[in-house]
Design a protein around this motif. Structure first.
Motif, mmCIF file in Angstrom:
data_model
loop_
_atom_site.group_PDB
_atom_site.id
_atom_site.type_symbol
_atom_site.label_atom_id
_atom_site.label_comp_id
_atom_site.label_asym_id
_atom_site.label_seq_id
_atom_site.Cartn_x
_atom_site.Cartn_y
_atom_site.Cartn_z
ATOM 1 N N LEU A 208 3.509 3.040 2.073
ATOM 2 C CA LEU A 208 2.722 1.818 1.965
ATOM 3 C C LEU A 208 2.180 1.679 0.554
ATOM 4 O O LEU A 208 1.820 2.666 -0.090
ATOM 5 C CB LEU A 208 1.548 1.849 2.941
ATOM 6 C CG LEU A 208 1.897 1.827 4.429
ATOM 7 C CD1 LEU A 208 0.630 1.962 5.252
ATOM 8 C CD2 LEU A 208 2.629 0.557 4.781
ATOM 9 N N HIS A 209 2.095 0.454 0.094
ATOM 10 C CA HIS A 209 1.505 0.162 -1.203
ATOM 11 C C HIS A 209 0.000 0.464 -1.118
ATOM 12 O O HIS A 209 -0.621 0.265 -0.069
ATOM 13 C CB HIS A 209 1.747 -1.305 -1.555
ATOM 14 C CG HIS A 209 1.409 -1.644 -2.958
ATOM 15 N ND1 HIS A 209 0.130 -1.969 -3.340
ATOM 16 C CD2 HIS A 209 2.176 -1.690 -4.071
ATOM 17 C CE1 HIS A 209 0.112 -2.213 -4.632
ATOM 18 N NE2 HIS A 209 1.342 -2.051 -5.109
ATOM 19 N N PRO A 210 -0.605 0.950 -2.196
ATOM 20 C CA PRO A 210 -2.048 1.236 -2.165
ATOM 21 C C PRO A 210 -2.903 0.042 -1.731
ATOM 22 O O PRO A 210 -3.914 0.223 -1.038
ATOM 23 C CB PRO A 210 -2.366 1.641 -3.612
ATOM 24 C CG PRO A 210 -1.084 2.199 -4.125
ATOM 25 C CD PRO A 210 -0.002 1.384 -3.466
ATOM 26 N N ALA A 211 -2.499 -1.171 -2.096
ATOM 27 C CA ALA A 211 -3.258 -2.355 -1.666
ATOM 28 C C ALA A 211 -3.193 -2.520 -0.146
ATOM 29 O O ALA A 211 -4.193 -2.887 0.495
ATOM 30 C CB ALA A 211 -2.712 -3.600 -2.355
ATOM 31 N N THR A 212 -2.047 -2.228 0.442
ATOM 32 C CA THR A 212 -1.902 -2.302 1.898
ATOM 33 C C THR A 212 -2.762 -1.247 2.565
ATOM 34 O O THR A 212 -3.431 -1.508 3.575
ATOM 35 C CB THR A 212 -0.427 -2.118 2.298
ATOM 36 O OG1 THR A 212 0.365 -3.083 1.616
ATOM 37 C CG2 THR A 212 -0.246 -2.266 3.796
ATOM 38 N N GLU A 213 -2.768 -0.038 2.013
ATOM 39 C CA GLU A 213 -3.606 1.022 2.567
ATOM 40 C C GLU A 213 -5.083 0.647 2.518
ATOM 41 O O GLU A 213 -5.843 0.938 3.434
ATOM 42 C CB GLU A 213 -3.362 2.331 1.817
ATOM 43 C CG GLU A 213 -2.007 2.931 2.098
ATOM 44 C CD GLU A 213 -1.761 4.214 1.333
ATOM 45 O OE1 GLU A 213 -2.515 4.520 0.381
ATOM 46 O OE2 GLU A 213 -0.821 4.927 1.700
ATOM 47 N N GLU A 214 -5.495 -0.037 1.439
ATOM 48 C CA GLU A 214 -6.892 -0.466 1.312
ATOM 49 C C GLU A 214 -7.247 -1.491 2.377
ATOM 50 O O GLU A 214 -8.297 -1.403 3.021
ATOM 51 C CB GLU A 214 -7.131 -1.044 -0.078
ATOM 52 C CG GLU A 214 -8.563 -1.452 -0.315
ATOM 53 C CD GLU A 214 -8.782 -2.020 -1.705
ATOM 54 O OE1 GLU A 214 -9.790 -2.728 -1.874
ATOM 55 O OE2 GLU A 214 -7.963 -1.770 -2.603
ATOM 56 N N VAL A 215 -6.365 -2.460 2.584
ATOM 57 C CA VAL A 215 -6.608 -3.480 3.602
ATOM 58 C C VAL A 215 -6.691 -2.838 4.982
ATOM 59 O O VAL A 215 -7.585 -3.149 5.778
ATOM 60 C CB VAL A 215 -5.505 -4.567 3.571
ATOM 61 C CG1 VAL A 215 -5.585 -5.469 4.787
ATOM 62 C CG2 VAL A 215 -5.597 -5.375 2.294
ATOM 63 N N LEU A 216 -5.786 -1.922 5.280
ATOM 64 C CA LEU A 216 -5.777 -1.261 6.582
ATOM 65 C C LEU A 216 -7.024 -0.403 6.791
ATOM 66 O O LEU A 216 -7.534 -0.299 7.913
ATOM 67 C CB LEU A 216 -4.522 -0.412 6.737
ATOM 68 C CG LEU A 216 -3.202 -1.179 6.848
ATOM 69 C CD1 LEU A 216 -2.031 -0.219 6.870
ATOM 70 C CD2 LEU A 216 -3.197 -2.069 8.076
#
Length: 85
Positions: free
Chosen positions: A43-51
């Protein structure tokens, strides 16, 4: 028993116990490493942040349409074996 054969038995027991301990730890830790060239399973770091900011469970609909989707992964999804996707 000879000293060399006793050392050999100890070495084998140490090796087998090390493998067993490694296997047990691998089951407990359950981690995966994405070695694919295109990082397909990362996962992209931005996706991990949103999750990480989600407070409630989410529902995901997966649409499987097309001729190029006949592989093991899509077969698992169709059977319902998708707990760890």
């Amino acid at each position: 028993m000879k000293k060399s054969s006793l050392n050999s038995v100890k070495s084998w027991l140490l090796l087998v116990s090390g493998i067993v301990i490694f296997a047990l730890l691998a089951q407990l830790l359950r981690f995966r490493i994405d070695l694919t060239e295109e990082k397909r399973y990362s996962l992209h770091p931005a996706t991990e942040e949103v999750l990480s900011e989600l407070t409630e469970p989410i529902h995901v609909d997966i649409l499987l349409v097309g001729e190029n989707l006949q592989n093991e992964e899509t077969s698992k999804i169709r059977r319902g074996d998708c707990k760890n996707l």
